[in-house]
Design a protein around this motif. Structure first.
Motif, PDB file in Angstrom:
ATOM      1  N   ASP A 177       0.806  -1.229   0.000  1.00  0.00           N
ATOM      2  CA  ASP A 177       0.000   0.000   0.000  1.00  0.00           C
ATOM      3  C   ASP A 177       0.833   1.270   0.000  1.00  0.00           C
ATOM      4  O   ASP A 177       0.338   2.338  -0.367  1.00  0.00           O
ATOM      5  N   ARG A 178       2.096   1.181   0.416  1.00  0.00           N
ATOM      6  CA  ARG A 178       2.913   2.383   0.576  1.00  0.00           C
ATOM      7  C   ARG A 178       4.099   2.476  -0.365  1.00  0.00           C
ATOM      8  O   ARG A 178       4.796   3.488  -0.362  1.00  0.00           O
ATOM      9  N   GLY A 235      -6.634  -5.966  -2.296  1.00  0.00           N
ATOM     10  CA  GLY A 235      -7.265  -4.870  -1.572  1.00  0.00           C
ATOM     11  C   GLY A 235      -6.586  -3.528  -1.696  1.00  0.00           C
ATOM     12  O   GLY A 235      -7.130  -2.515  -1.245  1.00  0.00           O
ATOM     13  N   THR A 236      -5.421  -3.485  -2.357  1.00  0.00           N
ATOM     14  CA  THR A 236      -4.660  -2.235  -2.413  1.00  0.00           C
ATOM     15  C   THR A 236      -5.413  -1.138  -3.163  1.00  0.00           C
ATOM     16  O   THR A 236      -5.500   0.001  -2.698  1.00  0.00           O
ATOM     17  N   ALA A 238      -8.564  -0.696  -3.673  1.00  0.00           N
ATOM     18  CA  ALA A 238      -9.714  -0.210  -2.900  1.00  0.00           C
ATOM     19  C   ALA A 238      -9.257   0.702  -1.766  1.00  0.00           C
ATOM     20  O   ALA A 238      -9.871   1.756  -1.512  1.00  0.00           O
ATOM     21  N   ARG A 239      -8.189   0.312  -1.091  1.00  0.00           N
ATOM     22  CA  ARG A 239      -7.708   1.133   0.023  1.00  0.00           C
ATOM     23  C   ARG A 239      -7.152   2.470  -0.460  1.00  0.00           C
ATOM     24  O   ARG A 239      -7.200   3.473   0.262  1.00  0.00           O
ATOM     25  N   LEU A 240      -6.622   2.500  -1.677  1.00  0.00           N
ATOM     26  CA  LEU A 240      -6.083   3.765  -2.193  1.00  0.00           C
ATOM     27  C   LEU A 240      -7.167   4.830  -2.342  1.00  0.00           C
ATOM     28  O   LEU A 240      -6.880   6.029  -2.279  1.00  0.00           O
ATOM     29  N   GLN A 241      -8.396   4.408  -2.544  1.00  0.00           N
ATOM     30  CA  GLN A 241      -9.477   5.379  -2.706  1.00  0.00           C
ATOM     31  C   GLN A 241      -9.693   6.198  -1.434  1.00  0.00           C
ATOM     32  O   GLN A 241     -10.222   7.316  -1.491  1.00  0.00           O
ATOM     33  N   ASN A 242      -9.262   5.654  -0.293  1.00  0.00           N
ATOM     34  CA  ASN A 242      -9.381   6.375   0.977  1.00  0.00           C
ATOM     35  C   ASN A 242      -8.030   6.835   1.511  1.00  0.00           C
ATOM     36  O   ASN A 242      -7.941   7.255   2.669  1.00  0.00           O
ATOM     37  N   ASN A 243      -7.017   6.770   0.665  1.00  0.00           N
ATOM     38  CA  ASN A 243      -5.676   7.164   1.073  1.00  0.00           C
ATOM     39  C   ASN A 243      -5.455   8.622   0.667  1.00  0.00           C
ATOM     40  O   ASN A 243      -5.317   8.934  -0.522  1.00  0.00           O
TER      41      ASN A 243
END
Length: 286
Positions: A177-178, A235-236, A238-243
Motif C-alpha cells: 500500500d505504501r 485490496g490495495t 480499494a484502500r487507495l481510494q481512501n488514502n
C-alpha cells in the motif's frame, strides 16, 4: 517433513505415467523450463514447454499466452522438484542466467541450455530476437519464430504512428500500500515505450531488474499519467481510494491512473506485443 515425503511419493507414483507421456520424436523435443520468458515464447511459437515452474504465478505475472492445461508444474522457480523433472525425462532443460547456480545440478536431469536475457551491456532487442530464433531452432519451430519477430516489428511500427502524442507515462507496480516499483532502464516497459516514441516520466536510476522502489510520497514531484501494471496486492486499489496521500498526489489528480492487466517486466516478444496493445487500448486513451 511430511509435505516433502508426500511430494516425493507423488513424484514416484507419477513416474510411469510421465515416462509414457514424454515419448517424443526428433520433431517434437520435450522441453521444460524454470523461466517464464522462455515459457511464454515457446508457447507463442507453438511448442509450449511440457513443464514450467510456478504455473499459477506465471499466469498472475505474465498473463498471456496461457499455458496448456496439461503443462506440469515443476514447483518453485528457486527450488524446483528435481525428482519430478527427472521423471519427465525431458530432451532439454532451458534456463536463463538467473538460474545459473542450479545449472550443475540440473545437468544430471537433461542437457541444460542457458539462454541470455536482459543484459544491460547488450542490445536488448537483438537479444530478444536472438533468443526467439534460438528457441525456434531448439523446438524445431524456426518458421514460427521468424514470424513472431516479423509480427512484433510490424505491430510496433503501426502503433508508433497511432500513439503519437501519448505520454509521458509513469509505469508502476504496487509492492504494497505504501511502496511502488517504478520502471525504466532495461525493463521491457522502457524498451516498448522507446520503440513507440512514448516518453517515460521516470528517468532516474533503476536496479538490474529495471525498476526503482519508491515510497508513495516520492511520486509527488513526478509528472505524466500513471499506468499501474497488475497484479496488485489484494485490496490495495480499494484502500487507495481512501488514502489521502495517494489522492493528493499531483500526478494522480491531474490524470486518472490506468490499470493494465499483467505484462511480464522482463518478458519476450509476446509480452512486447501485449504491452503495446494494452497501451493503445487502455493507457493512451483520453
Amino acid at each position: 517433513m511430511r509435505m516433502w515425503i508426500s511430494l516425493l511419493a507423488l513424484c514416484l507414483g507419477l513416474m510411469p505415467a510421465l515416462a509414457a507421456t514424454q515419448q517424443t520424436s526428433p520433431d517434437t523435443p520435450a522441453i521444460i523450463t524454470l523461466d517464464w520468458t522462455l515459457a511464454e515464447t515457446l508457447t507463442a511459437i507453438g511448442h509450449p514447454p511440457a513443464g514450467v515452474a510456478q504455473i499459477a504465478d506465471y499466469h498472475s505475472w505474465v498473463g498471456k499466452p496461457i499455458l496448456p492445461a496439461d503443462t506440469i508444474d515443476l514447483g518453485l522457480r528457486s527450488q524446483p522438484s528435481m525428482e519430478l523433472m527427472a521423471a519427465m525425462n525431458p530432451d532439454l532443460l532451458l534456463i536463463t542466467p538467473m538460474f545459473a547456480n542450479m545449472a550443475d545440478q540440473l545437468k544430471a536431469i537433461a542437457p541444460v541450455v542457458t539462454v541470455p536475457l536482459y543484459d544491460p551491456q547488450a542490445d536488448t532487442w537483438q537479444t530478444l530476437e536472438d533468443m526467439t530464433r534460438a528457441l525456434g531452432r531448439m523446438a524445431h519451430r524456426e518458421t514460427a519464430a521468424q514470424a513472431l519477430i516479423r509480427e512484433t516489428t510490424t505491430m510496433l511500427d503501426a502503433r508508433r504512428a497511432r500513439l503519437h502524442g501519448c505520454g509521458p507515462l509513469l509505469v508502476i507496480q504496487f509492492a504494497d500500500d505504501r511502496h511502488v516499483r517504478v520502471y525504466g532502464g532495461n525493463s521491457l516497459y522502457q524498451h516498448v515505450l522507446d520503440r513507440l516514441g512514448i516518453r517515460n516520466a521516470w528517468t532516474g536510476a533503476v536496479n538490474r531488474w529495471g525498476y526503482r522502489l519508491l515510497a508513495l510520497h516520492e511520486l509527488a514531484k513526478l509528472n505524466g499519467r500513471i499506468v499501474i501494471i497488475e497484479p496488485v496486492p489484494l485490496g490495495t486499489l480499494a484502500r487507495l481510494q481512501n488514502n489521502a496521500l495517494w489522492r493528493g498526489l499531483p500526478v494522480v489528480k491531474r490524470q486518472p491512473p490506468r490499470v493494465l492487466p499483467p505484462v511480464w517486466s522482463v518478458g519476450g516478444l509476446p509480452s512486447v506485443q501485449r504491452f503495446a496493445r494494452l497501451l493503445e487500448q487502455m493507457a493512451c486513451k483520453p
